[in-house]
Design an enzyme around this catalytic site. Sequence first.
Site, PDB file in Angstrom:
ATOM      1  N   SER A  37       9.784  58.877  15.459  1.00  0.00           N
ATOM      2  CA  SER A  37       9.555  59.500  14.157  1.00  0.00           C
ATOM      3  C   SER A  37       8.984  58.462  13.209  1.00  0.00           C
ATOM      4  O   SER A  37       9.244  57.256  13.352  1.00  0.00           O
ATOM      5  CB  SER A  37      10.878  60.039  13.593  1.00  0.00           C
ATOM      6  OG  SER A  37      10.715  60.487  12.259  1.00  0.00           O
ATOM      7  N   TYR A  51      19.948  59.053  10.875  1.00  0.00           N
ATOM      8  CA  TYR A  51      18.786  59.513  11.647  1.00  0.00           C
ATOM      9  C   TYR A  51      17.735  58.417  11.758  1.00  0.00           C
ATOM     10  O   TYR A  51      17.218  58.127  12.855  1.00  0.00           O
ATOM     11  CB  TYR A  51      18.191  60.752  10.980  1.00  0.00           C
ATOM     12  CG  TYR A  51      16.974  61.290  11.696  1.00  0.00           C
ATOM     13  CD1 TYR A  51      17.090  61.901  12.942  1.00  0.00           C
ATOM     14  CD2 TYR A  51      15.700  61.177  11.133  1.00  0.00           C
ATOM     15  CE1 TYR A  51      15.968  62.384  13.611  1.00  0.00           C
ATOM     16  CE2 TYR A  51      14.585  61.663  11.787  1.00  0.00           C
ATOM     17  CZ  TYR A  51      14.725  62.264  13.022  1.00  0.00           C
ATOM     18  OH  TYR A  51      13.618  62.737  13.679  1.00  0.00           O
TER      19      TYR A  51
END
Length: 259
Positions: free
Chosen positions: A139, A152
């Site tokens: 990501s 995250y």
Amino acid sequence: MYDWKGKVVAITGASSGIGALTGELVASRGAVPLLMARSRTKLDELAARIGESCETYELDVSSPDSVQTVFRTVFEKHGRVDVLINNAGFGRFERFEQAPLADFEHMMNVNYMGIVRCTKAVLPYMLSSGSGHIVNVASIAGKIGTAKSTGYAASKHAVLGLTNSLRQELAGTGVTVTAINPGPVDTPFFDLADPSGGYVANVKKLMLPPRRVAEAIAKAVERSRAEVDLPGIAGFGAKLFHLFPRTFERVSRRFLNLK
């Protein structure tokens, strides 16, 4: 040109979103997608759309036993995995002081250790054959941390650290390692990450369609790319952040912290 025909492609997190569309895409190009996820119902629905060219496996990447059992079955049947796409993952967007410790542990166990387990399962076979491709869906959050993403972002930073180090270890072996770093993608990921819908509402116009990410994954395999940032402007922003971290944070804080 890369020939997908007959390639055995294992895809984790394949029951929806990026994983499901990647399965459909590689199947259309002649590959044999092995669709892996926890939900048998969703896998069966996807398999019905793709047809007989695919296979489905119930897999929980957070469970060492599940990973070992599934990939043992795969190698007994096919004898190889040509491409592994580590796509399984989830996120919870919450402030650090309010986030339970269990959330940090679970995200790291799924997002990072899940990739470690699946890669460990296939890498010996790839090395013995002198070929293979491992794609880790990380990501942009693995490059630029933002508020309410401590758990995250940390898990995706770990994925990128693993991917970059492993790529160097495997240089010259015939095994390619790729990182895919998308920004926000319009998938069910946000059902859990952003149950209020506030973040999605703020970034809706900027969200990537999942098919664009699936196509980027396929193209990265075809071209042996080391890394792909999506969208390109986000990758450029990540480079600026690493060059001028304090200035970048000060200028972009309002835009980045929309959670």
